[in-house]
Write an enzyme that holds these catalytic residues in place. Structure first.
Site, mmCIF file in Angstrom:
data_model
loop_
_atom_site.group_PDB
_atom_site.id
_atom_site.type_symbol
_atom_site.label_atom_id
_atom_site.label_comp_id
_atom_site.label_asym_id
_atom_site.label_seq_id
_atom_site.Cartn_x
_atom_site.Cartn_y
_atom_site.Cartn_z
ATOM 1 N N PRO A 1 0.142 -28.173 54.054
ATOM 2 C CG PRO A 1 -2.040 -28.763 54.585
ATOM 3 C CD PRO A 1 -0.636 -28.860 55.093
ATOM 4 C CB CYS B 1 -4.946 -23.376 48.716
ATOM 5 S SG CYS B 1 -5.995 -24.510 49.655
ATOM 6 C CE1 TYR C 1 -11.916 -22.718 54.394
ATOM 7 C CE2 TYR C 1 -9.933 -23.810 55.200
ATOM 8 C CZ TYR C 1 -10.541 -22.767 54.507
ATOM 9 O OH TYR C 1 -9.780 -21.768 53.951
ATOM 10 C CG LEU D 1 4.247 -16.087 62.358
ATOM 11 C CD1 LEU D 1 3.891 -14.856 63.175
ATOM 12 C CD2 LEU D 1 5.012 -15.674 61.108
ATOM 13 N NE ARG E 1 0.773 -16.944 54.638
ATOM 14 C CZ ARG E 1 -0.203 -17.512 55.347
ATOM 15 N NH1 ARG E 1 0.125 -18.338 56.343
ATOM 16 N NH2 ARG E 1 -1.466 -17.294 55.079
#
Length: 364
Positions: free
Chosen positions: A23, A25, A183, A302, A325
């Site tokens: 996921p 954002c 979170y 990574l 990413r």
């Protein structure tokens, strides 16, 4: 056949390969509703050839958003918006889709990253009062969250369960519960952020209590066998904080309650974290968890090269690889991984003609 491209079962769901789009954002929602950006973004990733696509952190209440641009699933309006997005994505791809249900806790009410990402005061535009296990701000200069009382805990458990029911109604294939990155649920687990003196604080068992109750509430809200997974931070990277031993204990409790898989990340809870960032820096955490449980374990962080991903699986350090990413940078990462590892995959028919002449056996 490279292990990265072998099928795997996650609950009742079968994934064609072990590449999981984690996921991410996008900070592009409006009042919690997905927009045209999400249609294109998720549609693009759904054509990538990965085994699973995970929708970004989706808040179960408005106050649970990291920023005012976060996606939500807390009412009929946000559900209808996500239904429109899903209809677009499914029109072009049959890739299984998961959703990460989340509450940002004390790290909520922030500006979008490209606007600096700082926390917005409760009385400022686009800001609101945050809530957490204890009234301890993430940064000293930030507004302190309100410590949740028993009514607040019940309210949020119900919100997670309601969002889960909406996800099932939308035809989403799996749910990931966000218990990582500082979170709300992670902040209950860590003694650095949980200073409660009731049944939800103190001992490890008490600190795990609320996250486990949330998991149980979600499991009770979805059909039997429906895959509910959890994302955790394996360590806070801060002395005296949440650590891999606690993560293993939590993983065992989740597995006993029917958790379908666990995604092991790290950090995000405390500004003093010291993270040894580098290739495979989080793999030792996934390895430790995998040695303690039988449910599938996802490694992330990574892991950017196909040979690297294959090695993590081949050595038994994890069962799946999370890409984030890296797949934004290269939306055809699974294609290129298959080409490098000598595997095959099935693209959309419209893309069959792009198979390179030197890779005659890449596409099925």
């Amino acid at each position: 056949m490279p292990k990265l491209f072998t099928p795997i079962h996650v609950g009742t769901q079968t994934l064609e390969n072990r590449i999981v789009i984690a996921p991410m954002c996008q900070y592009s929602a409006e009042d919690g509703c997905t927009t045209a950006w999400h249609d294109v973004h998720l549609g693009n990733l759904a054509l990538s050839g990965a085994g699973l696509l995970t929708i970004e952190a989706t808040a179960v209440v408005p106050e649970g958003r990291i920023t005012y641009g976060d996606v939500g699933l807390w009412d009929d309006k946000t559900e209808a918006a996500l239904a429109r997005t899903l209809a677009t994505v499914r029109a072009v791809s049959d890739m299984p889709i998961a959703i990460q249900l989340a509450h940002a806790g004390r790290k909520a009410s922030c500006a979008k990253p490209w606007d600096g990402g700082a926390q917005i005061a409760p009385d400022a535009p686009n800001g609101w009062q945050t809530e957490a296990p204890s009234a301890i701000a993430f940064e000293d200069h930030e507004s302190a969250p309100v410590a949740l009382d028993e009514a607040g805990l019940t309210r949020l458990k119900n919100a997670f369960a309601d969002a889960a029911r909406r996800a099932v109604r939308l035809g989403i294939d799996a749910i990931q519960v966000h218990a990582a990155h500082g979170y709300l649920l992670h902040s209950f687990l860590s003694p650095l952020s949980n200073r409660r003196e009731d049944a939800y604080g103190g001992s490890l068992a008490n600190r795990m209590r609320f996250p486990l109750e949330v998991f149980e509430a979600i499991k009770a809200a979805v059909p039997a066998g429906y895959p509910v997974t959890v994302r955790v931070s394996g360590t806070d990277w801060v002395e005296g904080g949440w650590d891999v031993e606690g993560t293993i204990a939590f993983a065992k409790e989740l597995e006993a309650r029917g958790c379908a898989a666990i995604h092991v990340s790290s950090g995000g809870l405390h500004p003093d974290q010291k993270i040894p960032v580098g290739p495979s820096y989080q793999v030792p955490l996934s390895r430790a968890v995998k040695q303690a449980v039988s449910m599938p374990v996802v490694a992330v962080g990574l892991i950017t090269e196909p040979e690297h991903a294959e090695a993590v699986l081949a050595t038994g350090d994890a069962d799946m690889i999370g890409i984030a990413r890296g797949i934004l940078y290269d939306p055809r990462w699974p294609w290129h991984a298959a080409a490098q590892l000598g595997a095959q995959l099935k693209p959309a028919r419209q893309y069959l003609r792009c198979q390179p002449h030197t890779l005659k056996n890449l596409f099925i």
